[in-house]
Design an enzyme around this catalytic site. Structure first.
Site, PDB file in Angstrom:
ATOM      1  N   LYS A 133      -6.355  11.976 -10.926  1.00 19.33           N
ATOM      2  CA  LYS A 133      -7.307  11.881  -9.826  1.00 19.33           C
ATOM      3  C   LYS A 133      -6.734  12.513  -8.562  1.00 19.33           C
ATOM      4  O   LYS A 133      -7.442  13.187  -7.807  1.00 19.33           O
ATOM      5  CB  LYS A 133      -7.679  10.424  -9.569  1.00 19.33           C
ATOM      6  CG  LYS A 133      -8.473   9.775 -10.704  1.00 19.33           C
ATOM      7  CD  LYS A 133      -8.814   8.325 -10.367  1.00 19.33           C
ATOM      8  CE  LYS A 133      -9.625   7.679 -11.494  1.00 19.33           C
ATOM      9  NZ  LYS A 133      -9.945   6.259 -11.190  1.00 19.33           N
ATOM     10  N   ASN A 188      -1.461   3.403   3.524  1.00 22.60           N
ATOM     11  CA  ASN A 188      -2.895   3.156   3.527  1.00 22.60           C
ATOM     12  C   ASN A 188      -3.391   2.431   2.283  1.00 22.60           C
ATOM     13  O   ASN A 188      -4.469   1.829   2.302  1.00 22.60           O
ATOM     14  CB  ASN A 188      -3.622   4.507   3.677  1.00 22.60           C
ATOM     15  CG  ASN A 188      -5.079   4.448   3.325  1.00 22.60           C
ATOM     16  OD1 ASN A 188      -5.892   3.888   4.052  1.00 22.60           O
ATOM     17  ND2 ASN A 188      -5.435   5.021   2.170  1.00 22.60           N
ATOM     18  N   TYR A 204      -8.679 -11.335   1.032  1.00 21.82           N
ATOM     19  CA  TYR A 204      -8.383 -10.037   1.643  1.00 21.82           C
ATOM     20  C   TYR A 204      -8.025 -10.226   3.118  1.00 21.82           C
ATOM     21  O   TYR A 204      -7.019  -9.686   3.593  1.00 21.82           O
ATOM     22  CB  TYR A 204      -9.583  -9.102   1.522  1.00 21.82           C
ATOM     23  CG  TYR A 204      -9.399  -7.810   2.270  1.00 21.82           C
ATOM     24  CD1 TYR A 204      -8.620  -6.785   1.744  1.00 21.82           C
ATOM     25  CD2 TYR A 204      -9.962  -7.623   3.528  1.00 21.82           C
ATOM     26  CE1 TYR A 204      -8.417  -5.601   2.449  1.00 21.82           C
ATOM     27  CE2 TYR A 204      -9.764  -6.448   4.239  1.00 21.82           C
ATOM     28  CZ  TYR A 204      -9.000  -5.440   3.688  1.00 21.82           C
ATOM     29  OH  TYR A 204      -8.787  -4.280   4.405  1.00 21.82           O
ATOM     30  N   LYS A 220      -4.168  -9.546   5.110  1.00 20.85           N
ATOM     31  CA  LYS A 220      -3.925  -8.771   6.315  1.00 20.85           C
ATOM     32  C   LYS A 220      -3.338  -9.638   7.428  1.00 20.85           C
ATOM     33  O   LYS A 220      -2.520  -9.177   8.240  1.00 20.85           O
ATOM     34  CB  LYS A 220      -5.218  -8.106   6.779  1.00 20.85           C
ATOM     35  CG  LYS A 220      -5.769  -7.082   5.793  1.00 20.85           C
ATOM     36  CD  LYS A 220      -4.778  -5.947   5.551  1.00 20.85           C
ATOM     37  CE  LYS A 220      -5.365  -4.859   4.671  1.00 20.85           C
ATOM     38  NZ  LYS A 220      -4.440  -3.702   4.496  1.00 20.85           N
TER      39      LYS A 220
END
Length: 355
Positions: free
Chosen positions: A78, A128, A222, A226
């Site tokens: 990919k 990222n 999630y 963070k």
């Protein structure tokens, strides 16, 4: 000098809706690099750079005449497909694709070793890669829940291991640059198991508080992944020197067509896509926040959380009395988790200015 994120504790928020969300998504103007910004001769790494905001950031860097880009991906095929188009669009640049499995500590170590051996220069690194999992699952290699593993444990291990290389391979006249992608959702995480002991292990059950399996909340997991990044990052600041490497966190905003929710299907997936399409920034606009954090912002951004192109307070727990004990526990457990990789030695050398 602009205030740091730590000094802005009184401005910390606990809710993004409606005011901060509206300001961020609809009233914040995209900020581009100054005219004439030129990255010729520079080398950059972007993890998760083959799709979503990471890919747009790759395009932005190449549009600024970046000489060498390393796209770091989970699936080489990919990545190569994307790289082929980038090479076509920017024939003067060198675009490489390197593999990295973020659920594997040996893969992270092998990647960092390759950076050390194969890159004679490194000007900036953007971490990222991240995910949001709709169902509970454990990483086979580590035994930790997948979202916490990738977004928190693996990301910060990679950040610390690559730190010496960010210094050693940067031009002598300037510090290296390391930007870790965060999220404004860290500001509003519920973090229900914050007082559990041990803390990290409590994430490895469907219900971290031991109540009922129905308590699994992929959205807050999630958010919490963070938030943990904010809590650990604040403790890392004692060991980081802006003279060596400028390290910051950046939030790109909610963006249309981001790849974050790629694993979320069914009604929830449909809702999220609709919500992003209605309220999200264009992904290319979100990607400019990465460029701003790594190229435009200087030492004033070191140790800071950047949101909407500005220095923003960390999650409020950083500033609250209970936060100290939670951060102490988290730090102790994470350092034990990383002991196999010599992390403490890296940090002590960094603190002493001997990276």
């Amino acid at each position: 000098m602009a205030p740091t994120s730590i000094e802005m504790g009184d401005e910390a928020i606990t809710s993004l809706f409606p005011g901060p969300f509206i300001k961020s998504q609809f009233r914040t103007k995209t900020q581009l690099p100054p005219p004439g910004t030129d990255l010729a001769g520079k080398v950059a790494i972007i993890t998760g750079g083959n799709s979503g905001i990471g890919l747009h950031a790759a395009r932005h860097l190449l549009s600024l005449k970046l000489s060498h880009l390393v796209i770091v991906v989970r699936t080489l095929a990919k990545g190569e497909s994307v790289a082929a188009q980038l090479r076509k669009d920017h024939p003067a640049a060198k675009v490489d694709v390197w593999p990295l499995e973020m659920t594997s500590y040996p893969s992270i170590q092998a990647f960092v070793a390759r950076v050390g051996s194969d890159l004679p220069r490194l000007d900036l690194a953007i971490l990222n890669a991240g995910l949001m999992k709709p169902t509970f699952g454990l990483c086979e290699a580590t035994g930790h829940e997948e979202t916490i593993q990738v977004n928190f444990l693996s990301t910060f291990l990679l950040a610390i291991l690559i730190l010496p290389l960010c210094k050693a391979k940067a031009p002598k006249s300037q510090p290296g640059r390391l930007t870790i992608v965060s999220s404004g959702t860290a500001l509003t995480a519920k973090f229900p198991n914050r007082n559990q002991c041990p803390l990290l292990a409590s994430f490895d059950a469907v219900d971290p508080k031991g109540l009922t399996s129905a308590a699994w909340d992929p959205t807050d997991r999630y958010f919490t992944s963070k938030m943990l990044g904010h809590l650990l990052f604040v403790r890392l600041l004692d060991y980081l020197r802006a003279e060596d490497v400028i390290v910051n966190l950046v939030e790109p905003g909610m963006c249309k067509s981001s790849d974050l929710h790629r694993d979320v299907g069914g009604p929830i997936g449909v809702f999220l896509e609709g919500w992003k399409n209605l309220c999200g920034r264009k992904p290319q606009d979100g990607a400019w926040t990465y460029v701003d954090a790594t190229i435009v912002k200087g030492k004033e951004s070191h140790g800071c959380f950047l949101m909407d192109w500005e220095i923003h307070p960390f999650t409020k727990l950083v500033y609250e009395p209970e936060g100290k004990d939670i951060m102490d526990a988290l730090w102790k457990e994470v350092m034990a988790e990383y002991a196999f990789a010599g992390v403490q030695d890296i940090l002590e050398r960094s603190k002493a200015g001997k990276l």
